[in-house]
Scaffold this active site. Sequence first.
Site, PDB file in Angstrom:
ATOM      1  N   SER A 139       0.828  -1.197   0.000  1.00 39.50           N
ATOM      2  CA  SER A 139       0.000   0.000   0.000  1.00 39.50           C
ATOM      3  C   SER A 139       0.863   1.249   0.000  1.00 39.50           C
ATOM      4  O   SER A 139       2.041   1.219   0.348  1.00 39.50           O
ATOM      5  CB  SER A 139      -0.928   0.006   1.217  1.00 39.50           C
ATOM      6  OG  SER A 139      -0.270   0.629   2.304  1.00 39.50           O
ATOM      7  N   LYS A 140       0.231   2.344  -0.379  1.00 37.83           N
ATOM      8  CA  LYS A 140       0.888   3.639  -0.497  1.00 37.83           C
ATOM      9  C   LYS A 140       1.533   4.086   0.811  1.00 37.83           C
ATOM     10  O   LYS A 140       2.498   4.827   0.802  1.00 37.83           O
ATOM     11  CB  LYS A 140      -0.172   4.684  -0.864  1.00 37.83           C
ATOM     12  CG  LYS A 140      -0.159   5.099  -2.311  1.00 37.83           C
ATOM     13  CD  LYS A 140      -1.090   6.271  -2.456  1.00 37.83           C
ATOM     14  CE  LYS A 140      -1.569   6.389  -3.893  1.00 37.83           C
ATOM     15  NZ  LYS A 140      -2.669   7.284  -4.039  1.00 37.83           N
ATOM     16  N   ARG A 141       0.934   3.627   1.929  1.00 40.04           N
ATOM     17  CA  ARG A 141       1.421   4.070   3.227  1.00 40.04           C
ATOM     18  C   ARG A 141       2.866   3.662   3.482  1.00 40.04           C
ATOM     19  O   ARG A 141       3.568   4.248   4.268  1.00 40.04           O
ATOM     20  CB  ARG A 141       0.529   3.510   4.348  1.00 40.04           C
ATOM     21  CG  ARG A 141      -0.612   4.453   4.690  1.00 40.04           C
ATOM     22  CD  ARG A 141      -1.424   3.919   5.821  1.00 40.04           C
ATOM     23  NE  ARG A 141      -1.865   2.553   5.540  1.00 40.04           N
ATOM     24  CZ  ARG A 141      -1.773   1.558   6.396  1.00 40.04           C
ATOM     25  NH1 ARG A 141      -1.279   1.756   7.582  1.00 40.04           N
ATOM     26  NH2 ARG A 141      -2.208   0.362   6.061  1.00 40.04           N
TER      27      ARG A 141
ATOM     28  N   GLY B 163       5.291   3.567   1.146  1.00 40.96           N
ATOM     29  CA  GLY B 163       6.195   4.010   0.084  1.00 40.96           C
ATOM     30  C   GLY B 163       5.502   4.045  -1.261  1.00 40.96           C
ATOM     31  O   GLY B 163       4.311   3.775  -1.365  1.00 40.96           O
TER      32      GLY B 163
END
Length: 484
Positions: free
Chosen positions: A255-257, A259
């Site tokens: 997930s974006k969280r 990286g």
Amino acid sequence: MSTRVRFAPSPTGYLHVGGLRTALYNYLFAKSTGGTMVLRIEDTDRTRFVEDSQTNLIESLKWCGIEFDEGPLQGGDYGPYIQSERFDLYSEHAKILIDNGSAYYAFDTSEELDAMREKQKAAGIAPKYDRSTMRSQYTLGEEKTKELLAEGAPYVIRLKVPHEEIKYEDLIRGKVSVNGKDVDDQILLKSDGFPTYHLANIVDDHLMEITHVIRGEEWLPSVPKHILLYKAFGWEMPKFAHLPLLLNQNKQKLSKRHGDVAVEDFKQKGYFADAFTNFIALLGWNPSGEREIYTMDELIAGFNIEKVNKGGAIFDRRKLLWMNSEYLKAKPVSELADKLIPKLEADGIDYKSKEYVEAIISLLRERVDFVEEIPSFGDYMFGDIKGYDEKFMSKQWKDDTYSSIKPLLDELEGLTEWKDEPIHDIVKNFVETSGLGFGKVMNPIRLMVTGKSVGASLTLTMELLGKVESFKRINDFLKLKNEK
Ligand code: GLU
């Protein structure tokens, strides 16, 4: 029959690395089987639509070396590859299923559906559309259904899922079986007349004669519905292959969280397209299990969809960095200089000539992860020295340093052939005869010539800077220290 595969992204803004892996495996499959690669834009969900997605998507894929044989590639004439331009076709197909009894009309309001779900939740059963209690064609009867349609009452068309075993064989996951009782009566056509993903996807895969559907594991729960749709239309089914999930280092869904996840971000960070694509290709498969570095041609030659792993693939950012540095070490310096020079120009850095940049790259590429890091890591190679590392200076420059290395500096000043080897010979000889030790000799010189505590071979650095520049720096430093 030759193979036909498709990459069918929804234009939601950017290309996720998982999407890239799907596109790449489709591409490797097409190329390794002499097949055709189709790009289809699945933009039926207009609420998720993002302007320019399509262009960005094609650009990102092209950057990774993925090209399509068919798709919305020519501006203006997009052919049959954009779903939002084919809405009539999907509603016609939904009607075919109504006519042959595989689908039905349902007139429920959202309040009625909410109430049904609440009731099911209260009874402890999994929420699922119950066609026998709701306002479906079955409970209302044919007459009432016709009447409602004639009145223009809002409706959806749902797939009539038979309550029986649905089986299929996935090329990666093997036998998969689901009981129809656990499958919802999927909406095929929404009340606004738009098709759902399931209907449009199956109609297009059939009409585009797709032979193999290769996509992420998150689509696995959709397969039973798709199988039923193929059966309902009386169409031959493609083969399915569901690729393993991409996971973070801590084995959670990527997930974006944690990286970057957009291909564009990695491009911007300076990753090489071929290194990045090589890394992505190994998320779930390896041609030989021994090596890590492969060209696109080698990946194509070794590709076998049935050898793809079932288990989740870890997106290991450290491995990606390592892979990039391997490519950095192996690439022709001229290619690297072509990548770096525009950046030097944009930053107004004087680089003398392409040859000089190439020489700096050869000198420093083992010390950095990205070629773009060279101007800051080796700032002393461009123009004047940028200052001195204070900590290094106080440790390496003592009251007696100058007097102890002065004989070496004098000898170097007398050297006519200013090249790595003779410089190195002199230094080595001095280290041995003076008994000072390598660090005691080299560190002060590195400090004077580069201002930094780390760098590549000092003697090569000095050769590249030239004798005049090297001594200018040495003398400037000595003046600063009141030694001259
Ligand atoms: N439009 C779907 C997506 O966004 C396609 C899934 C499939 O390949 O069937 O990934």
